[in-house]
Enzyme design. Sequence first.
Site, PDB file in Angstrom:
ATOM      1  N   HIS A 126       2.317   3.368  -8.938  1.00  0.00           N
ATOM      2  CA  HIS A 126       2.157   1.939  -9.245  1.00  0.00           C
ATOM      3  C   HIS A 126       3.350   1.451 -10.069  1.00  0.00           C
ATOM      4  O   HIS A 126       3.887   0.379  -9.821  1.00  0.00           O
ATOM      5  CB  HIS A 126       0.863   1.690 -10.019  1.00  0.00           C
ATOM      6  CG  HIS A 126      -0.374   2.082  -9.258  1.00  0.00           C
ATOM      7  ND1 HIS A 126      -0.542   1.754  -7.924  1.00  0.00           N
ATOM      8  CD2 HIS A 126      -1.488   2.766  -9.621  1.00  0.00           C
ATOM      9  CE1 HIS A 126      -1.715   2.226  -7.513  1.00  0.00           C
ATOM     10  NE2 HIS A 126      -2.302   2.853  -8.514  1.00  0.00           N
TER      11      HIS A 126
ATOM     12  N   LEU B 298      10.177 -21.153  -3.974  1.00  0.00           N
ATOM     13  CA  LEU B 298       9.123 -20.287  -3.445  1.00  0.00           C
ATOM     14  C   LEU B 298       7.830 -20.337  -4.272  1.00  0.00           C
ATOM     15  O   LEU B 298       7.873 -20.264  -5.504  1.00  0.00           O
ATOM     16  CB  LEU B 298       9.647 -18.839  -3.494  1.00  0.00           C
ATOM     17  CG  LEU B 298       8.666 -17.749  -3.035  1.00  0.00           C
ATOM     18  CD1 LEU B 298       8.618 -17.694  -1.514  1.00  0.00           C
ATOM     19  CD2 LEU B 298       9.080 -16.389  -3.586  1.00  0.00           C
TER      20      LEU B 298
ATOM     21  N   ASP C  81       0.835  -1.208   0.000  1.00  0.00           N
ATOM     22  CA  ASP C  81       0.000   0.000   0.000  1.00  0.00           C
ATOM     23  C   ASP C  81       0.869   1.258   0.000  1.00  0.00           C
ATOM     24  O   ASP C  81       1.999   1.244   0.482  1.00  0.00           O
ATOM     25  CB  ASP C  81      -0.905  -0.022   1.249  1.00  0.00           C
ATOM     26  CG  ASP C  81      -2.087   0.918   1.100  1.00  0.00           C
ATOM     27  OD1 ASP C  81      -2.360   1.394  -0.023  1.00  0.00           O
ATOM     28  OD2 ASP C  81      -2.747   1.198   2.127  1.00  0.00           O
TER      29      ASP C  81
HETATM   30  C1  IPE Z   1      -5.482  -2.771  -0.158  1.00  0.00           C
HETATM   31  O1  IPE Z   1      -5.137  -1.460  -0.361  1.00  0.00           O
HETATM   32  C2  IPE Z   1      -5.542  -3.517  -1.469  1.00  0.00           C
HETATM   33  C3  IPE Z   1      -4.268  -3.760  -2.114  1.00  0.00           C
HETATM   34  C4  IPE Z   1      -3.102  -3.482  -1.621  1.00  0.00           C
HETATM   35  C5  IPE Z   1      -4.352  -4.382  -3.406  1.00  0.00           C
HETATM   36  P1  IPE Z   1      -6.223  -0.304  -0.550  1.00  0.00           P
HETATM   37  O2  IPE Z   1      -5.479   0.960  -0.648  1.00  0.00           O
HETATM   38  O3  IPE Z   1      -7.142  -0.653  -1.656  1.00  0.00           O
HETATM   39  O4  IPE Z   1      -7.040  -0.417   0.809  1.00  0.00           O
HETATM   40  P2  IPE Z   1      -7.871   0.678   1.612  1.00  0.00           P
HETATM   41  O5  IPE Z   1      -8.834   1.299   0.643  1.00  0.00           O
HETATM   42  O6  IPE Z   1      -6.891   1.696   2.123  1.00  0.00           O
HETATM   43  O7  IPE Z   1      -8.529  -0.086   2.723  1.00  0.00           O
HETATM   44  C1  IPE Z   2      -1.524   0.236  -3.344  1.00  0.00           C
HETATM   45  O1  IPE Z   2      -1.317   1.604  -3.375  1.00  0.00           O
HETATM   46  C2  IPE Z   2      -1.754  -0.352  -4.718  1.00  0.00           C
HETATM   47  C3  IPE Z   2      -3.121  -0.853  -4.944  1.00  0.00           C
HETATM   48  C4  IPE Z   2      -4.071  -0.892  -4.072  1.00  0.00           C
HETATM   49  C5  IPE Z   2      -3.413  -1.335  -6.273  1.00  0.00           C
HETATM   50  P1  IPE Z   2      -2.529   2.637  -3.354  1.00  0.00           P
HETATM   51  O2  IPE Z   2      -2.893   2.963  -4.776  1.00  0.00           O
HETATM   52  O3  IPE Z   2      -3.636   2.144  -2.527  1.00  0.00           O
HETATM   53  O4  IPE Z   2      -1.834   3.900  -2.701  1.00  0.00           O
HETATM   54  P2  IPE Z   2      -2.479   4.918  -1.657  1.00  0.00           P
HETATM   55  O5  IPE Z   2      -3.022   4.107  -0.528  1.00  0.00           O
HETATM   56  O6  IPE Z   2      -3.545   5.669  -2.371  1.00  0.00           O
HETATM   57  O7  IPE Z   2      -1.343   5.786  -1.249  1.00  0.00           O
HETATM   58 MG    MG Z   3      -4.106   2.359  -0.580  1.00  0.00          MG
END
Ligand code: IPE
Ligand code: IPE
Ligand code: MG
Length: 268
Positions: A52, A146, A35
């Site tokens: 990303h 793995l 995240d």
């Molecule tokens: C969780 O992250 C999902 C992934 C890492 C794929 P999100 O950014 O989507 O989760 P929330 O919205 O903060 O709970």
């Molecule tokens: C995690 O990073 C990647 C996915 C959930 C696909 P985020 O896109 O959720 O990044 P933040 O949480 O907005 O910083």
């Molecule tokens: Mg996120």
Amino acid sequence: MRDLDRLAAPGTPEREILDRLAPESLPRHIAIIMDGNGRWARQRGLPRVEGHRAGIRAVRESVEAAARLELEALTLYAFSTENWKRPRWEVRTLMALLKEYLAKELRTMVENNVRFRPIGRLGELETEIQDGLQRAVEATSSNTGLVFQIALNYSGRTELVDLMRAAALAGRDRSLLPDRIDEAWVAEHLVTAGLPDPDLLIRTSGELRISNFLLWQIAYAELHFTSVLWPDFTTRDLLLAVADYARRERRYGGVVEPGQDAADEATE
Ligand code: IPE
Ligand code: IPE
Ligand code: MG
């Protein structure tokens, strides 16, 4: 023998962390909620999708580190069933990056003896992605190292719903009777079948939640939260999480020292 020199060269801070770890204190299965890509990009005045893109390095590095640590499994949460709510452009870029990753990283996976295993409702992804996933599964199927699981269009709740539907269907023609359903049966029918439950769950970016990840399987996982944003996550961060895990005392509802009972009884 663990490939320590390739994981962390002698004399580096990474190697210092590693050298302090007893091999038996390592987790068998690590799961990561990757995240913070969006915030990483925002901090740099870039569009979210650049976060990303930058996150791919961290994926590559974590897979390599996990393979060299000789873990049994690494499960990365890449796209949740809830992530379809994001702007169309972001979803499209995530899917494009996934295609790129599969094309570029297949060789590294083969070289690292990694078995690739996508999990989630894969049938709802674009056909081109499904084909790419299938190719990667086939190309790595005879590897013995793995197991690298990538969760795509995954959520813990949809996984459990799918399992309940399958059980209800099997119950209808009596090929499954209620008595056969126990915890072991459930575990064998989850997407993680055949693997140990995650011992360690890591979430980056400072959020303190599970966001619908592996709900059944993390019943007794040790949780490690770090404020590092996913694109900045390195082998060192992974090793720090493992070192944190190695210090934990896992009890599974029991007592720490089984010998203590006898001592208590003796003094009664
Ligand atoms: C969780 O992250 C999902 C992934 C890492 C794929 P999100 O950014 O989507 O989760 P929330 O919205 O903060 O709970
Ligand atoms: C995690 O990073 C990647 C996915 C959930 C696909 P985020 O896109 O959720 O990044 P933040 O949480 O907005 O910083
Ligand atoms: Mg996120």
